[in-house]
Design a protein around this motif. Structure first.
Motif, PDB file in Angstrom:
ATOM      1  N   UNK A  41       1.209  22.728  38.671  1.00  0.00           N
ATOM      2  CA  UNK A  41       1.890  23.614  37.732  1.00  0.00           C
ATOM      3  C   UNK A  41       2.726  22.748  36.793  1.00  0.00           C
ATOM      4  N   UNK A  42       3.490  23.383  35.900  1.00  0.00           N
ATOM      5  CA  UNK A  42       4.270  22.635  34.924  1.00  0.00           C
ATOM      6  C   UNK A  42       5.255  21.662  35.567  1.00  0.00           C
ATOM      7  N   UNK A  43       6.034  22.144  36.535  1.00  0.00           N
ATOM      8  CA  UNK A  43       7.065  21.283  37.108  1.00  0.00           C
ATOM      9  C   UNK A  43       6.967  21.110  38.627  1.00  0.00           C
ATOM     10  N   UNK A 109      15.151  19.467  50.657  1.00  0.00           N
ATOM     11  CA  UNK A 109      15.724  20.656  50.022  1.00  0.00           C
ATOM     12  C   UNK A 109      14.969  21.057  48.754  1.00  0.00           C
ATOM     13  N   UNK A 110      14.151  20.164  48.205  1.00  0.00           N
ATOM     14  CA  UNK A 110      13.376  20.458  46.992  1.00  0.00           C
ATOM     15  C   UNK A 110      12.100  21.245  47.300  1.00  0.00           C
ATOM     16  N   UNK A 111      11.736  21.343  48.561  1.00  0.00           N
ATOM     17  CA  UNK A 111      10.456  21.936  48.961  1.00  0.00           C
ATOM     18  C   UNK A 111      10.700  23.320  49.541  1.00  0.00           C
ATOM     19  N   UNK A 112       9.837  24.267  49.148  1.00  0.00           N
ATOM     20  CA  UNK A 112       9.923  25.615  49.720  1.00  0.00           C
ATOM     21  C   UNK A 112       8.564  25.987  50.295  1.00  0.00           C
ATOM     22  N   UNK A 120      -0.450  30.024  53.712  1.00  0.00           N
ATOM     23  CA  UNK A 120       0.786  29.257  53.617  1.00  0.00           C
ATOM     24  C   UNK A 120       0.873  28.675  52.213  1.00  0.00           C
ATOM     25  N   UNK A 121       2.000  28.886  51.549  1.00  0.00           N
ATOM     26  CA  UNK A 121       2.234  28.353  50.209  1.00  0.00           C
ATOM     27  C   UNK A 121       3.422  27.414  50.260  1.00  0.00           C
ATOM     28  N   UNK A 122       3.177  26.155  49.913  1.00  0.00           N
ATOM     29  CA  UNK A 122       4.232  25.149  49.861  1.00  0.00           C
ATOM     30  C   UNK A 122       4.396  24.742  48.401  1.00  0.00           C
ATOM     31  N   UNK A 123       5.628  24.759  47.918  1.00  0.00           N
ATOM     32  CA  UNK A 123       5.921  24.321  46.554  1.00  0.00           C
ATOM     33  C   UNK A 123       6.729  23.042  46.625  1.00  0.00           C
ATOM     34  N   UNK A 124       6.215  21.998  45.985  1.00  0.00           N
ATOM     35  CA  UNK A 124       6.877  20.697  45.964  1.00  0.00           C
ATOM     36  C   UNK A 124       7.019  20.247  44.515  1.00  0.00           C
ATOM     37  N   UNK A 125       8.182  19.707  44.152  1.00  0.00           N
ATOM     38  CA  UNK A 125       8.406  19.322  42.760  1.00  0.00           C
ATOM     39  C   UNK A 125       7.582  18.110  42.353  1.00  0.00           C
ATOM     40  N   UNK A 126       7.276  18.065  41.073  1.00  0.00           N
ATOM     41  CA  UNK A 126       6.637  16.872  40.516  1.00  0.00           C
ATOM     42  C   UNK A 126       7.716  15.821  40.302  1.00  0.00           C
TER      43      UNK A 126
END
Length: 140
Positions: A41-43, A109-112, A120-126
């Motif tokens: 995704x974008x970020x 703390x950046x990961x949800x 399962x959906x994991x969001x991790x920042x770029x």
């Protein structure tokens, strides 16, 4: 009633897998290995894992030195057949581990993460790449 064996010529679900790689062992025969998608995704990145039937408490996500580890286990049913015999058992039990390199700058703390309907959906920042200045090295 006629049952078509899973690995017969008429098993159209796996026809192409078997046709192009007949010597490759089918992972669904013996191991629990869910499919994983990674979307940019974008970020951030989204990691989606299909975990149908896996309980939330049986999923463990850890971050260590920039490497995200996803561990899950699935228990088999322990019921015995009372009035019959099992003709075919395709549902598997077991555990698996997948790892993803996120970079050392990512913090826990950046990961949800969320689990909805077996996905399962994991969001991790770029990571934003630091602009490195190119310098010419003179030779003496």
């Amino acid at each position: 009633m006629s049952l078509i064996p899973r690995h017969s010529f008429f098993d159209f679900d796996n026809f192409y897998d078997n046709f192009f790689a007949p010597h490759v062992h089918n992972p669904s025969d013996s191991v629990f290995m869910p499919r994983v998608d990674i979307v940019e995704k974008d970020n951030h990145y989204e990691i989606k894992a299909d975990l149908p039937g896996v309980k939330k408490e049986d999923i463990h996500i850890q971050l260590h030195n920039g490497v995200l580890s996803l561990d899950a286990k699935m228990e088999s049913e322990s019921s015995e057949e009372q009035n019959g015999k099992v003709i075919r058992r395709e549902r598997r039990a077991g555990s698996f581990t997948r790892t993803f390199s996120l970079g050392a700058a990512v913090q826990e703390s950046d990961i949800s993460a969320s689990l909805v309907d077996g996905v399962l959906l994991i969001k991790a920042p770029k990571l934003t790449e630091s602009s490195s200045e190119q310098r010419k090295i003179e030779i003496n």
